[in-house]
Enzyme design. Sequence first.
Site, PDB file in Angstrom:
ATOM      1  N   HIS A 115       0.864  -1.185   0.000  1.00 41.25           N
ATOM      2  CA  HIS A 115       0.000   0.000   0.000  1.00 41.25           C
ATOM      3  C   HIS A 115       0.903   1.238   0.000  1.00 41.25           C
ATOM      4  O   HIS A 115       1.999   1.208   0.558  1.00 41.25           O
ATOM      5  CB  HIS A 115      -0.855  -0.047   1.268  1.00 41.25           C
ATOM      6  CG  HIS A 115      -1.950   0.967   1.352  1.00 41.25           C
ATOM      7  ND1 HIS A 115      -1.728   2.267   1.738  1.00 41.25           N
ATOM      8  CD2 HIS A 115      -3.285   0.857   1.138  1.00 41.25           C
ATOM      9  CE1 HIS A 115      -2.893   2.919   1.744  1.00 41.25           C
ATOM     10  NE2 HIS A 115      -3.850   2.088   1.388  1.00 41.25           N
ATOM     11  N   ASP A 188       2.747  -4.341   8.145  1.00 38.78           N
ATOM     12  CA  ASP A 188       1.546  -3.540   7.951  1.00 38.78           C
ATOM     13  C   ASP A 188       0.363  -4.493   8.149  1.00 38.78           C
ATOM     14  O   ASP A 188       0.051  -5.301   7.277  1.00 38.78           O
ATOM     15  CB  ASP A 188       1.574  -2.943   6.542  1.00 38.78           C
ATOM     16  CG  ASP A 188       0.271  -2.252   6.182  1.00 38.78           C
ATOM     17  OD1 ASP A 188      -0.695  -2.332   6.972  1.00 38.78           O
ATOM     18  OD2 ASP A 188       0.223  -1.654   5.096  1.00 38.78           O
ATOM     19  N   GLN A 191      -4.841  -5.122   7.063  1.00 34.92           N
ATOM     20  CA  GLN A 191      -5.811  -6.096   6.559  1.00 34.92           C
ATOM     21  C   GLN A 191      -5.746  -7.405   7.324  1.00 34.92           C
ATOM     22  O   GLN A 191      -6.714  -8.170   7.318  1.00 34.92           O
ATOM     23  CB  GLN A 191      -5.566  -6.369   5.061  1.00 34.92           C
ATOM     24  CG  GLN A 191      -5.693  -5.155   4.178  1.00 34.92           C
ATOM     25  CD  GLN A 191      -7.119  -4.607   4.144  1.00 34.92           C
ATOM     26  OE1 GLN A 191      -8.084  -5.287   4.479  1.00 34.92           O
ATOM     27  NE2 GLN A 191      -7.245  -3.357   3.739  1.00 34.92           N
ATOM     28  N   LYS A 214     -10.662  -0.464  10.252  1.00 31.93           N
ATOM     29  CA  LYS A 214     -10.749  -1.756   9.545  1.00 31.93           C
ATOM     30  C   LYS A 214     -11.071  -2.879  10.521  1.00 31.93           C
ATOM     31  O   LYS A 214     -11.377  -3.995  10.124  1.00 31.93           O
ATOM     32  CB  LYS A 214      -9.430  -2.061   8.835  1.00 31.93           C
ATOM     33  CG  LYS A 214      -8.938  -0.889   8.012  1.00 31.93           C
ATOM     34  CD  LYS A 214      -8.405  -1.256   6.685  1.00 31.93           C
ATOM     35  CE  LYS A 214      -7.729  -0.035   6.099  1.00 31.93           C
ATOM     36  NZ  LYS A 214      -7.929   0.101   4.671  1.00 31.93           N
ATOM     37  N   CYS A 351      -4.709   2.290  -3.761  1.00 32.61           N
ATOM     38  CA  CYS A 351      -3.502   2.847  -3.135  1.00 32.61           C
ATOM     39  C   CYS A 351      -2.315   1.903  -3.292  1.00 32.61           C
ATOM     40  O   CYS A 351      -1.476   1.779  -2.392  1.00 32.61           O
ATOM     41  CB  CYS A 351      -3.721   3.174  -1.662  1.00 32.61           C
ATOM     42  SG  CYS A 351      -4.966   4.422  -1.391  1.00 32.61           S
TER      43      CYS A 351
HETATM   44  N1  PMP Z   1      -2.000  -0.655   4.570  1.00 31.34           N
HETATM   45  C1  PMP Z   1      -2.946  -1.408   4.016  1.00 31.34           C
HETATM   46  C2  PMP Z   1      -2.604  -2.793   3.563  1.00 31.34           C
HETATM   47  C3  PMP Z   1      -4.235  -0.890   3.862  1.00 31.34           C
HETATM   48  O1  PMP Z   1      -5.179  -1.650   3.308  1.00 31.34           O
HETATM   49  C4  PMP Z   1      -4.503   0.425   4.295  1.00 31.34           C
HETATM   50  C5  PMP Z   1      -5.883   1.043   4.136  1.00 31.34           C
HETATM   51  N2  PMP Z   1      -6.444   0.848   2.871  1.00 31.34           N
HETATM   52  C6  PMP Z   1      -3.474   1.155   4.880  1.00 31.34           C
HETATM   53  C7  PMP Z   1      -2.243   0.586   5.009  1.00 31.34           C
HETATM   54  C8  PMP Z   1      -3.676   2.548   5.378  1.00 31.34           C
HETATM   55  O2  PMP Z   1      -4.570   2.572   6.421  1.00 31.34           O
HETATM   56  P1  PMP Z   1      -5.146   3.953   6.968  1.00 31.34           P
HETATM   57  O3  PMP Z   1      -5.601   4.714   5.765  1.00 31.34           O
HETATM   58  O4  PMP Z   1      -6.284   3.525   7.836  1.00 31.34           O
HETATM   59  O5  PMP Z   1      -4.061   4.615   7.733  1.00 31.34           O
END
Ligand code: PMP
Length: 393
Positions: A115, A188, A191, A214, A351
């Site tokens: 991401h 990270d 998910q 999430k 993203c």
């Molecule tokens: N890492 C992953 C794998 C994600 O799916 C996301 C959110 N789509 C993020 C980081 C970023 O999370 P946040 O926008 O809640 O900070």
Amino acid sequence: TSLVPSLSVRGEFPAIAGWHYLDSAATAQKPQAMIDAVTAAYARDYATVHRGVYERSAVMTQSFEDARGAIARFLGAGSPNEIVFTRGATEAINLVAQSLPRVGRDRVLVSALEHHSNIVPWQLAGYTLDVVPLTDDGRIDLDAAESMVSERHRVVALAHVSNVLGSILDATRAADMAHSKGALLLLDGCQAAPRIPVDVSAIGCDFYAVSGHKLYGPTGIGALWGRTALLEAMPPYQGGGAMIDRVTFERTTFLPPPSRFEAGTPHIVGAVGLHAAIDWIGKVGLDAIHAHEAALVAECRSALRGMNDIQLFGPADSAGIVSFAMRGVHPHDIGTILDDEGIAIRAGHHCAQPLMDRLGVPATARASFAAFSDSSDIEALLRGLDKVRRIFS
Ligand code: PMP
């Protein structure tokens, strides 16, 4: 007939009544228990934390710190002091990227499926990135990573579960790989934490980042877990109230972690809501949630595999996330037509633009499941895709 075991929690989610919500990888819908906790925190118990001399503030401070303890237990941390409240995973990763002493190392090893929030913070902090390729079925190639990691890498930063492909990392092996060259492993867990049981002690990683929204909790709250010794070696990320020991105009000293990293009035009610969300997950059980989502993925993938205009991405044992493309139709058109049918999917680059480049597509359509999803969502998706096909043929 469906093989998907029913968790029977759908009725606890008021915002999805009459709607097929297949975008939990972006953000999960909220169970009533979490909504009630947030309402009570504002409507009955509200006060500031850490500073008040009055009873209500002491009680709220206790609730806030209880939430920290609950997150520590949820992630398998050794101590609540290893949990830093952040705005989310993004801020957690930025904190590590900015504050971690470099010890003469200038590179970070990431993977091709990361991401943007596990790419850009490292770039902003001035690290050079090396990129681990993926296997043909969309996993991080740990054989390749083992040959790439070197004494120049300060951190190996990988998604525990991919937000696009759903692939689950062999995290223990990744920790051994990173440590073999003296690098740290940051996972990270955005998910992974809502989908599979996580135990940072058993994994042997060094940092773990999660987002509350999430995890069926509120937006604007998340957490960084870090090993005590590492957090203690890190200078503050932001300055302000609540993180200091003593301030003068000449010199300021700081509190120990985690307070040192929590400048300003925190997201008090967010922490309370996240605690309720984690309790709710604990009641349902992450093993049950994982089995439920795995069955939904199997059902969804097997239906899509039978359609010769559909290209499926990611491994068969994806953790609750199915990315696909339809020949001749842009994912945004799929998303718009499905929306007319009361079905919410995500269409875009998620993203993860470098991953789209690797997959050779501008975007994918993504259906993602959660504890409240059921076979009716998949049936609706399949009916919706039939409509897309009729419109575009
Ligand atoms: N890492 C992953 C794998 C994600 O799916 C996301 C959110 N789509 C993020 C980081 C970023 O999370 P946040 O926008 O809640 O900070």
